[in-house]
Write an enzyme that holds these catalytic residues in place. Structure first.
Site, short mmCIF file in Angstrom:
data_model
loop_
_atom_site.label_atom_id
_atom_site.label_comp_id
_atom_site.label_asym_id
_atom_site.label_seq_id
_atom_site.Cartn_x
_atom_site.Cartn_y
_atom_site.Cartn_z
N LYS A 92 0.86 -1.20 0.00
CA LYS A 92 0.00 0.00 0.00
C LYS A 92 0.89 1.24 0.00
O LYS A 92 1.75 1.40 0.89
CB LYS A 92 -0.89 -0.04 1.24
CG LYS A 92 -2.09 0.87 1.18
CD LYS A 92 -2.98 0.58 2.38
CE LYS A 92 -4.22 1.41 2.41
NZ LYS A 92 -4.93 1.25 3.69
C1 E4P Z 1 -8.10 2.60 3.53
O1 E4P Z 1 -7.51 1.62 3.15
C2 E4P Z 1 -7.97 3.17 4.86
O2 E4P Z 1 -7.37 2.23 5.70
C3 E4P Z 1 -9.27 3.50 5.52
O3 E4P Z 1 -10.39 3.09 4.76
C4 E4P Z 1 -9.36 4.88 6.07
O4 E4P Z 1 -10.60 5.01 6.72
P1 E4P Z 1 -10.91 6.16 7.80
O5 E4P Z 1 -11.17 7.41 7.04
O6 E4P Z 1 -12.13 5.66 8.52
O7 E4P Z 1 -9.69 6.26 8.67
#
Ligand code: E4P
Length: 218
Positions: free
Chosen positions: A87
């Site tokens: 990622k």
């Molecule tokens: C995406 O991969 C992120 O980990 C995540 O969806 C972020 O979500 P949040 O805005 O609830 O922190």
């Protein structure tokens, strides 16, 4: 549409996996910190633990923000397990790193996408997944779902192969709308996945069926 769970909590990952509908997991440094996972060794072990629960893609995020650092970190992560997806943040060196990993056949998830332009660049670099953050856009009065629909349209017109992974999901409506506008994947907290199960007419209907069965069998 694939279902990923957005957590580093092993109990929740197991619970979602036991439902039989889980296709993968996404994590991020904040979610790892929330579980109290500290230090490189513990973080790497935690990714392996997740991969041992779910037979699907598991996104593991790099912390480096420079090209060389992201490559070194990403290669280490990818070597942990065949299901690891590296990622990478949507920044200039991140695009270069995605291009590198694409050329090596390593899957990537380009994270922190907030515009169609960013989604186009990530697709050009060959990202396996691109993660637009729906909830965080909604939080600042932009319609996150409109962005998912716009990207879905652009990818279809252009024939881009990156999969749209609707992230920052906050409720079951986000999941339903993502399916409607053409996201390939959603990543969601367990609570929003479980909320899809719920309908008061299902509960009252089942209670009535069971009561009628009990009456006619006593
Ligand atoms: C995406 O991969 C992120 O980990 C995540 O969806 C972020 O979500 P949040 O805005 O609830 O922190």
């Amino acid at each position: 549409m694939k279902f990923f769970i957005d957590t580093a909590n092993l109990a929740q990952i197991k619970e979602a996996n036991d439902l039989g509908i889980l296709d993968g997991v996404t994590t991020n440094p904040s979610l790892m910190a929330k579980e109290g996972i500290k230090g490189e060794e513990a973080v790497l072990k935690h990714y392996v633990d997740i991969c041992n629960i779910v037979d699907g893609d598991v996104s593991a995020e790099v912390i480096s923000t420079d090209y060389a650092g992201m490559i070194a970190e990403g290669e280490k992560l990818a070597a942990l397990h065949k299901n690891i997806v590296v990622k990478i943040p949507m920044i200039k060196d991140g695009i270069k790193a995605i291009k590198y990993f694409t050329s090596k056949g390593i899957k990537t998830n380009c994270t922190l996408i907030f515009s169609a332009g960013q989604a186009i660049l990530a697709a050009k670099a060959g990202a396996t997944y691109i993660s637009p953050f729906v909830g965080r856009l909604d939080d600042i009065s932009f319609d996150g779902m409109e962005l998912i629909a716009q990207i879905a349209h652009i990818y279809q017109v252009q024939g881009y192969e990156s999969q749209i992974l609707a992230a920052s999901i906050r409720n079951p409506i986000h999941i339903i709308k993502s399916a409607e506008v053409g996201a390939h994947v959603i990543t969601s907290p367990l609570s929003s996945i479980l909320a899809l199960l719920k309908h008061p007419l299902t509960d009252s209907g089942l209670a009535q069926f069971l009561a009628d069965h009990a009456k006619s069998n006593n």
